[in-house]
Design a protein around this motif. Structure first.
Motif, PDB file in Angstrom:
ATOM      1  N   LEU A  24      -0.834  -0.546   0.065  1.00  0.00           N
ATOM      2  CA  LEU A  24      -0.241   0.545  -0.205  1.00  0.00           C
ATOM      3  C   LEU A  24       0.761   0.867   1.029  1.00  0.00           C
ATOM      4  CD1 LEU A  24      -2.105   2.694  -2.567  1.00  0.00           C
ATOM      5  CD2 LEU A  24      -0.396   1.077  -3.097  1.00  0.00           C
ATOM      6  N   VAL A  25       0.190   0.849   2.291  1.00  0.00           N
ATOM      7  CA  VAL A  25       0.674   1.344   3.335  1.00  0.00           C
ATOM      8  C   VAL A  25       1.795   0.268   3.844  1.00  0.00           C
ATOM      9  CG1 VAL A  25       0.150   1.010   6.191  1.00  0.00           C
ATOM     10  CG2 VAL A  25      -1.353   2.341   4.651  1.00  0.00           C
ATOM     11  N   LEU A  26       1.642  -1.346   3.342  1.00  0.00           N
ATOM     12  CA  LEU A  26       2.506  -2.031   3.825  1.00  0.00           C
ATOM     13  C   LEU A  26       3.894  -1.796   2.910  1.00  0.00           C
ATOM     14  CD1 LEU A  26       0.615  -5.610   4.115  1.00  0.00           C
ATOM     15  CD2 LEU A  26       1.816  -4.117   5.750  1.00  0.00           C
ATOM     16  N   LEU A  27       3.364  -1.610   1.522  1.00  0.00           N
ATOM     17  CA  LEU A  27       4.565  -1.175   0.473  1.00  0.00           C
ATOM     18  C   LEU A  27       5.372   0.073   0.735  1.00  0.00           C
ATOM     19  CD1 LEU A  27       2.714  -2.104  -2.990  1.00  0.00           C
ATOM     20  CD2 LEU A  27       4.649  -3.460  -1.998  1.00  0.00           C
ATOM     21  N   LYS A  28       4.768   0.801   1.285  1.00  0.00           N
ATOM     22  CA  LYS A  28       5.154   2.243   1.634  1.00  0.00           C
ATOM     23  C   LYS A  28       5.976   2.396   2.787  1.00  0.00           C
ATOM     24  CE  LYS A  28       2.045   4.812  -1.445  1.00  0.00           C
ATOM     25  NZ  LYS A  28       0.911   5.854  -1.581  1.00  0.00           N
ATOM     26  N   LEU A  29       5.541   1.489   3.736  1.00  0.00           N
ATOM     27  CA  LEU A  29       6.219   1.267   5.143  1.00  0.00           C
ATOM     28  C   LEU A  29       7.842   0.823   4.634  1.00  0.00           C
ATOM     29  CD1 LEU A  29       3.717  -0.007   7.717  1.00  0.00           C
ATOM     30  CD2 LEU A  29       5.305   1.838   7.850  1.00  0.00           C
ATOM     31  N   TRP A  30       7.676  -0.146   3.826  1.00  0.00           N
ATOM     32  CA  TRP A  30       9.005  -0.685   3.607  1.00  0.00           C
ATOM     33  C   TRP A  30       9.808   0.338   2.575  1.00  0.00           C
ATOM     34  CZ3 TRP A  30      10.903  -2.154  -1.546  1.00  0.00           C
ATOM     35  CH2 TRP A  30      12.042  -2.742  -1.394  1.00  0.00           C
ATOM     36  N   ALA A  31       9.110   0.950   1.845  1.00  0.00           N
ATOM     37  CA  ALA A  31       9.851   2.068   1.001  1.00  0.00           C
ATOM     38  C   ALA A  31      10.629   2.976   1.863  1.00  0.00           C
ATOM     39  CB  ALA A  31       9.215   2.570  -0.203  1.00  0.00           C
ATOM     40  N   LEU A  32       9.838   3.428   2.933  1.00  0.00           N
ATOM     41  CA  LEU A  32      10.128   4.568   3.660  1.00  0.00           C
ATOM     42  C   LEU A  32      11.616   3.934   4.366  1.00  0.00           C
ATOM     43  CD1 LEU A  32       9.917   7.285   5.191  1.00  0.00           C
ATOM     44  CD2 LEU A  32       8.214   6.392   6.563  1.00  0.00           C
ATOM     45  N   GLY A  33      11.660   2.845   4.832  1.00  0.00           N
ATOM     46  CA  GLY A  33      12.622   2.382   5.778  1.00  0.00           C
ATOM     47  C   GLY A  33      13.823   2.306   4.875  1.00  0.00           C
ATOM     48  N   GLU A  34      13.730   2.078   3.635  1.00  0.00           N
ATOM     49  CA  GLU A  34      14.792   1.862   2.433  1.00  0.00           C
ATOM     50  C   GLU A  34      15.392   3.324   2.156  1.00  0.00           C
ATOM     51  OE1 GLU A  34      16.032  -1.012   1.321  1.00  0.00           O
ATOM     52  OE2 GLU A  34      15.299  -1.722   2.981  1.00  0.00           O
ATOM     53  N   HIS A  36      14.249   6.581   3.201  1.00  0.00           N
ATOM     54  CA  HIS A  36      14.289   7.685   4.176  1.00  0.00           C
ATOM     55  C   HIS A  36      13.713   9.079   3.305  1.00  0.00           C
ATOM     56  CE1 HIS A  36      16.459   5.226   6.694  1.00  0.00           C
ATOM     57  NE2 HIS A  36      17.417   5.112   5.956  1.00  0.00           N
ATOM     58  N   ALA A  37      12.838   8.816   2.516  1.00  0.00           N
ATOM     59  CA  ALA A  37      12.594  10.080   1.878  1.00  0.00           C
ATOM     60  C   ALA A  37      11.110  10.764   2.258  1.00  0.00           C
ATOM     61  CB  ALA A  37      12.096   9.624   0.369  1.00  0.00           C
ATOM     62  N   LEU A  38      11.216  12.076   2.416  1.00  0.00           N
ATOM     63  CA  LEU A  38       9.956  12.610   3.039  1.00  0.00           C
ATOM     64  C   LEU A  38       8.774  12.529   2.091  1.00  0.00           C
ATOM     65  CD1 LEU A  38       8.733  14.203   5.298  1.00  0.00           C
ATOM     66  CD2 LEU A  38       9.535  16.320   4.345  1.00  0.00           C
ATOM     67  N   SER A  39       8.986  12.678   0.918  1.00  0.00           N
ATOM     68  CA  SER A  39       8.016  12.518  -0.229  1.00  0.00           C
ATOM     69  C   SER A  39       7.206  10.995  -0.225  1.00  0.00           C
ATOM     70  CB  SER A  39       8.496  12.723  -1.687  1.00  0.00           C
ATOM     71  OG  SER A  39       9.596  11.801  -1.817  1.00  0.00           O
ATOM     72  N   VAL A  40       8.080  10.081   0.296  1.00  0.00           N
ATOM     73  CA  VAL A  40       7.445   8.742   0.544  1.00  0.00           C
ATOM     74  C   VAL A  40       6.821   8.669   1.861  1.00  0.00           C
ATOM     75  CG1 VAL A  40       8.059   6.286   0.861  1.00  0.00           C
ATOM     76  CG2 VAL A  40       9.129   7.625  -1.125  1.00  0.00           C
ATOM     77  N   ALA A  41       7.251   9.494   2.827  1.00  0.00           N
ATOM     78  CA  ALA A  41       6.787   9.385   4.226  1.00  0.00           C
ATOM     79  C   ALA A  41       5.472  10.212   3.778  1.00  0.00           C
ATOM     80  CB  ALA A  41       7.466  10.304   5.141  1.00  0.00           C
ATOM     81  N   ALA A  42       5.181  11.258   3.181  1.00  0.00           N
ATOM     82  CA  ALA A  42       4.135  12.027   2.835  1.00  0.00           C
ATOM     83  C   ALA A  42       3.225  11.054   2.089  1.00  0.00           C
ATOM     84  CB  ALA A  42       4.532  13.220   2.038  1.00  0.00           C
ATOM     85  N   SER A  43       3.579  10.250   1.196  1.00  0.00           N
ATOM     86  CA  SER A  43       2.714   9.286   0.478  1.00  0.00           C
ATOM     87  C   SER A  43       2.109   8.191   1.687  1.00  0.00           C
ATOM     88  CB  SER A  43       3.390   8.567  -0.729  1.00  0.00           C
ATOM     89  OG  SER A  43       2.500   7.983  -1.346  1.00  0.00           O
ATOM     90  N   LEU A  44       3.305   7.587   2.520  1.00  0.00           N
ATOM     91  CA  LEU A  44       2.626   6.671   3.299  1.00  0.00           C
ATOM     92  C   LEU A  44       1.564   7.320   4.289  1.00  0.00           C
ATOM     93  CD1 LEU A  44       2.810   4.186   5.105  1.00  0.00           C
ATOM     94  CD2 LEU A  44       4.938   5.189   6.316  1.00  0.00           C
ATOM     95  N   ALA A  45       1.665   8.543   4.689  1.00  0.00           N
ATOM     96  CA  ALA A  45       0.718   9.112   5.618  1.00  0.00           C
ATOM     97  C   ALA A  45      -0.487   9.181   5.172  1.00  0.00           C
ATOM     98  CB  ALA A  45       1.401  10.425   6.282  1.00  0.00           C
ATOM     99  N   ASP A  46      -0.528   9.521   3.717  1.00  0.00           N
ATOM    100  CA  ASP A  46      -1.800   9.961   3.052  1.00  0.00           C
ATOM    101  C   ASP A  46      -2.297   8.240   2.869  1.00  0.00           C
ATOM    102  OD1 ASP A  46      -3.651  11.221   1.425  1.00  0.00           O
ATOM    103  OD2 ASP A  46      -2.536  10.389  -0.423  1.00  0.00           O
ATOM    104  N   SER A  47      -1.634   7.212   2.480  1.00  0.00           N
ATOM    105  CA  SER A  47      -2.186   5.931   2.491  1.00  0.00           C
ATOM    106  C   SER A  47      -2.798   5.370   3.824  1.00  0.00           C
ATOM    107  CB  SER A  47      -1.030   5.031   2.006  1.00  0.00           C
ATOM    108  OG  SER A  47      -0.876   5.510   0.516  1.00  0.00           O
TER     109      SER A  47
END
Length: 292
Positions: A24-34, A36-47
């Protein structure tokens, strides 16, 4: 179920947690770069936090499975409580950071733009599927073994589901209506949910470390078994405490003082087996006193 089987189940849940968190960390890192959503960043931090505490939890599970030794006559199960307490502290810090960042963005004059929402939605959908599969397995293991580390991990990942769904809604609202501020609202809600769950986990772990008595339902069940056991005329001075996934029970039973030592021993041994059968993982010590 044997202690060895419990340890294997707990280990499988720990390995599953680490594996899912890493993916999930790898997937969300890519999603955040694509996106720039804070909700995705929050989910990435959580993962990312999940990965760190899951590694710690796995280490605690391995350590807690070690048999008793000269320095730890009652085993090492309290390591689970220490790990769970550490998890709760890390979760609280993560929730605070997410809440602050979300509030700052929500109060800004202009909403931060999002991008590539479709890719973000795909990643969050995959996250939900993986999380549900992990939670189902963790809950099954926790029901069988009573591991507090697995229970804490399960609660945390279960709490991840709503923020992930919220992130999907935020990305969809941004793509369809340009409503980017929903992203910050979702992140705020995720932070509050994380904090509430962390407090519950920390409270239970703290109680266990302070040798709090076992669940009243367990105590009442043991009292019922002892009170109705053939050959037992009464019992007193029952004491219980919890440590990790184990419940320790000390119980004095009153027996006929004129019977043989062998007969008294058989009654106590049978009662001990009955308690362990009713509450697997229980460590029972029974003292035998003559009826007065």
């Amino acid at each position: 179920m044997s202690t060895r089987q419990d340890s294997r189940l707990n280990l499988s849940a720990g390995l599953g947690s680490v594996t899912v968190a890493f993916v999930l960390v790898l997937l969300k890192l890519w999603a955040l770069g694509e996106t720039h959503a804070l909700s995705v960043a929050a989910s990435l931090a959580d993962s990312a936090l999940d990965l760190m505490v899951s590694l710690g939890g796995l280490a605690a599970i391995i350590y807690a499975a070690r048999p008793p030794d000269e320095d730890h006559a009652f085993g090492h199960s309290s390591a689970e409580d220490l790990a769970a307490l550490g998890q709760s502290l890390f979760i609280l810090v993560s929730a605070g950071v997410i809440f602050w960042a979300s509030a700052q963005r929500l109060l800004a004059e202009t909403a931060a733009p999002l991008a590539a929402e479709g890719r973000g939605i795909l990643v969050m959908s995959i996250s939900i599927v993986l999380t549900i599969a992990l939670v189902l397995w963790q809950r099954r293991v926790a029901r069988r073994t009573g591991s507090k580390v697995v229970q804490a991990d399960s609660l945390h990942y279960l709490g991840d589901l709503l923020p992930n769904i919220g992130a999907i809604l935020a990305l969809w609202a941004s793509a369809q209506f340009g409503f980017a501020r929903l992203d910050s609202v979702v992140a705020l809600g995720a932070a509050v949910m994380l904090a509430v769950g962390a407090l519950g986990i920390g409270r239970n772990a703290w109680h266990a470390l302070m040798d709090r008595a076992a669940d009243p339902k367990i105590v009442a069940g043991i009292e019922k078994i002892a009170g109705n056991w053939p050959g037992v005329h009464g019992f007193h001075d029952m004491q219980t405490r919890t440590a990790g996934s184990k419940v320790f029970v000390n119980l004095h039973i009153e027996l006929d003082g004129d019977q043989t030592l062998t007969e008294a021993h058989d009654i106590g041994a049978a009662l001990k087996r009955a308690i362990i059968d009713a509450y697997p993982g229980t460590d029972v010590i029974i003292h035998k006193d003559p009826v007065r």
